[in-house]
Design a protein around this motif. Sequence first.
Motif, short mmCIF file in Angstrom:
data_model
loop_
_atom_site.label_atom_id
_atom_site.label_comp_id
_atom_site.label_asym_id
_atom_site.label_seq_id
_atom_site.Cartn_x
_atom_site.Cartn_y
_atom_site.Cartn_z
N ILE A 168 22.33 54.45 6.55
CA ILE A 168 22.17 55.34 5.39
C ILE A 168 22.79 56.68 5.77
N THR A 169 23.79 57.13 5.00
CA THR A 169 24.52 58.36 5.38
C THR A 169 24.30 59.49 4.37
N PRO A 170 24.54 60.74 4.81
CA PRO A 170 24.29 61.92 3.95
C PRO A 170 25.58 62.36 3.24
N TRP A 171 25.46 63.45 2.46
CA TRP A 171 26.61 63.93 1.69
C TRP A 171 27.43 64.97 2.42
N LYS A 195 24.84 52.28 3.19
CA LYS A 195 24.66 52.95 1.90
C LYS A 195 25.09 54.42 2.05
N PRO A 196 26.19 54.81 1.37
CA PRO A 196 26.55 56.23 1.41
C PRO A 196 25.63 57.04 0.50
N SER A 197 25.67 58.36 0.64
CA SER A 197 24.91 59.22 -0.28
C SER A 197 25.38 58.94 -1.71
N GLY A 231 18.41 52.48 -0.28
CA GLY A 231 18.02 52.88 1.07
C GLY A 231 16.69 52.25 1.47
N ALA A 232 15.75 52.26 0.54
CA ALA A 232 14.42 51.70 0.85
C ALA A 232 14.52 50.19 1.12
N ARG A 233 15.38 49.49 0.39
CA ARG A 233 15.51 48.04 0.64
C ARG A 233 16.15 47.78 2.02
N LEU A 270 18.29 63.67 11.94
CA LEU A 270 17.75 64.40 10.78
C LEU A 270 18.18 65.86 10.81
N GLY A 271 17.45 66.69 10.11
CA GLY A 271 17.88 68.07 9.92
C GLY A 271 17.82 68.92 11.17
N GLY A 272 18.26 70.16 11.03
CA GLY A 272 18.25 71.09 12.16
C GLY A 272 18.13 72.52 11.67
#
Length: 499
Positions: A168-171, A195-197, A231-233, A270-272
């Motif tokens: 699962i990737t971010p934008w 799964k892209p954003s 993403g959840a699946r 995750l974030g920073g």
Amino acid sequence: MTLTDIARFSVRRASGHTPELELPPAGHFIGGSFVPGSSGAQTEIVDPTTGQSFASVAEGTADDVDAAVAAAVRAQPGWGATTPKERSEALSKIADIIEASHAVLEALESANTGKPQSVSEDDVSSAVDTFRFMAGAGRALSSLAAGDYVAGHTSVILREPIGVVGVITPWNYPLLMAAWKLAPILAAGNSVVLKPSEQTPLTTLKLMELIAGVLPDGVLNVVTGLGPVVGARLADHPDINLVAVTGSVGSGKAVASLAGSTVKRVHLELGGKAPVLIYADADLAAAATALRTAGFWNSGQECGSACRVLVHESVAEEFTELLVREVSTLVVGDPAAGADVEIGPMVSEAHFARVAGFLQRALDAGITAAIGGRPLEGPGYFIAPTVLVNVPAGAEAAREEIFGPVITVETFSDEQEVIRRANDTPYGLAASVWTSDARLSMSVPRKLDFGTVWVNSHLVLANEVPWGGFKGSGYGRDLSLYALEDFSRTKHVMINHSA
Ligand code: NAD
């Protein structure tokens, strides 16, 4: 002249005709070809420089994920049985194709995210290097040598693929984050469903179109759609053996908790909220120049961004002035407005409102914007490059991940106090230390609770070295041999040869 007068940013707009984009097919990529979504629903893709929709892609369902996972399950044993050399050749071919198509991918990435051209160029060339590195490193992946540890028995450690991996990737770096995952996952012999954003799927789909046929059908699949559905699946699918997410802390928690139901492995980036510790003996001009890039790269939408300065009180005024002068020279605009544009829009209206909200609350709380501090005139989602000063310890702007072109400046007086304050955050991704004292340059990084600590530098990455966080920033490592280890498993085979 006060610091606030130093620059009034405006958005440079593209003039004239912008070249046609080569859009990818809009379906999912499953089993080696593009297929329509099972529901017929579509997600609109928006240009953040105008707020106008310019494409649409399939909005996936759990059924679409199930079809992709079934393709990946069928393909994995064959792919896992290929030699590292064969997999390396496929990855090298992918690198060559990305390199040859760089202009198409860069234009799409900038159109979808609003990234300046220089950032898209760096993303694409870095993605090429990731595939090249993993093409080589996958052939060097090894385990402990065979050995006799029990009389009459020989132990052999096999390194195997994990199986089917969900990604699962971010934008913020759509193509690059896909490359960071896909290259080691494929090199280690796994098959993938990615799964892209939902906001930025275009370069991932384009990559599938460009490299179709390089890998056996079903080894690499892409399903577009929303996080809580597709993403959840991926997170709870019983046939997926590991799920890897790059995204916010909230999404990581949701995925990890769903993954628990099938005891699958989880890999979280995750974030920073990177602290930047500037000691009194630091080269202040060098630090200010470096932060002009490291605090504003990708318009500050960067998980390792140098966004939280902690500067010694004796040099705080001098450093802030240098930093504000550097920031005042940043060029804001549409990516199509020139190769020298450095700051683009926020990726979406919702994210723009979020960043603007952080700024408004900071100003309302009495924090000063030494430069910037506000949204810029539309259309599009632009925020002025900002330096917030007089930021008290614990202020929201200094604790939360703003993820925009904003640096906060706090001051400190004591060497130990600053380390405690730097660590006093739920995040643990990256930090930097600025000093000319050899003792501090060795001792401070050891005390900082972050997965990467730079000394007299910030945001310099290489494929040979790992990237990943501690604490709320997740666990698992991207890049380097450590990523290959994360995406493979070890098996002990013990052979009894006693008479
Ligand atoms: P996000 O969490 O909103 O989305 C990331 C992905 O997770 C998207 O594909 C989204 O659809 C999916 N998702 C959302 N909710 C989900 C759910 N309930 N179940 C499964 N999937 C779900 O993050 P974003 O806004 O796209 O990206 C920005 C975030 O990513 C920032 O926090 C940034 O720091 C982080 N990031 C981290 C790194 C790193 O290397 N550590 C790199 C880039 C970005």
